[in-house]
Design an enzyme around this catalytic site. Sequence first.
Site, mmCIF file in Angstrom:
data_model
loop_
_atom_site.group_PDB
_atom_site.id
_atom_site.type_symbol
_atom_site.label_atom_id
_atom_site.label_comp_id
_atom_site.label_asym_id
_atom_site.label_seq_id
_atom_site.Cartn_x
_atom_site.Cartn_y
_atom_site.Cartn_z
ATOM 1 N N LEU A 1 0.876 -1.164 0.000
ATOM 2 C CA LEU A 1 0.000 0.000 0.000
ATOM 3 C C LEU A 1 0.917 1.218 0.000
ATOM 4 C CD1 LEU A 1 -2.814 -0.821 2.620
ATOM 5 C CD2 LEU A 1 -2.993 -0.818 0.123
ATOM 6 N N ASP A 2 0.612 2.228 -0.826
ATOM 7 C CA ASP A 2 1.523 3.362 -0.882
ATOM 8 C C ASP A 2 1.466 4.176 0.414
ATOM 9 O OD1 ASP A 2 -0.487 5.417 -1.099
ATOM 10 O OD2 ASP A 2 -0.669 5.005 -3.236
ATOM 11 N N TYR A 3 2.361 5.133 0.520
ATOM 12 C CA TYR A 3 2.634 5.848 1.768
ATOM 13 C C TYR A 3 1.381 6.414 2.430
ATOM 14 C CZ TYR A 3 5.138 9.083 4.891
ATOM 15 O OH TYR A 3 5.627 9.767 5.986
ATOM 16 N N MET A 4 0.506 7.027 1.641
ATOM 17 C CA MET A 4 -0.664 7.678 2.225
ATOM 18 C C MET A 4 -1.928 6.821 2.168
ATOM 19 S SD MET A 4 0.400 10.364 3.581
ATOM 20 C CE MET A 4 -1.202 11.022 4.059
ATOM 21 N N THR A 5 -1.872 5.632 1.579
ATOM 22 C CA THR A 5 -3.047 4.772 1.520
ATOM 23 C C THR A 5 -3.179 3.968 2.809
ATOM 24 O OG1 THR A 5 -2.915 4.623 -0.882
ATOM 25 C CG2 THR A 5 -4.208 2.938 0.231
#
Length: 241
Positions: free
Chosen positions: A105-109
């Site tokens: 999951l990307d940094y802000m997800t």
Amino acid sequence: MSDTAMRIQRALARAGVASRRKAEELVAAGRVRVNGEVARTGQSVEPGVDKITVDGKAVELPPAAKWYVLHKPAGVLTTASDPQGRKTVFELVPKEPGLTYVGRLDYMTEGVLLLTTDGDAAHLLTHPSSQVPRTYVATVRGSVKAAAAQIRAGVELEDGLVTPEAVSVEPGERPRTWDLTLTIREGRTREVRRLCEEVGLEVLRLVRTSFGPVQLGALEPGMTRALTTKERTLLDALVHS
């Protein structure tokens, strides 16, 4: 069945004796014994406890894999370490040798992130051929109804066409925002964010609410729980389908 027990055919497959289907054939042919008794198709065995033989030769079962689901918060990296010293998901989960994440999951997800000590299963679940459904809720701003119609029809990104399995829209909690719920089966890098950008939507927040049979439910951000036996059985079925 205990959390560490597994079906005999799965145990043989994990031990590298044969594929799951071939293992079932070995059991059906009476060539497998558990603690000296002829094995039954579908019976449960306990790694480290039960003694298994195939044609009289002992089979060493690997330890039962550990599985967890983390509610990944925003601002946490899905990686083992970060040169810049930012927090990673491994600071939020139990310390287990060989633990790896199942897709990023990307940094802000935020949301569902599976972790396991079964590296082969992690690879299979994230391989494009697995087609495991993933559901996301994107809080967005923009012309969402027109965008949703475009998404339902399919949107071409630089790495291929994206056609979500399900798309729905509800008013968001904040004024002039919408909650766009998408179920996809691809799992490409930043796919939902890129999809929203392509149709002119600004993503304010993105949460993955499910990965296959594993639901986020009431799990609080930053918290982890072990998968239930039912969830593990369903994931195992996806891996060996």
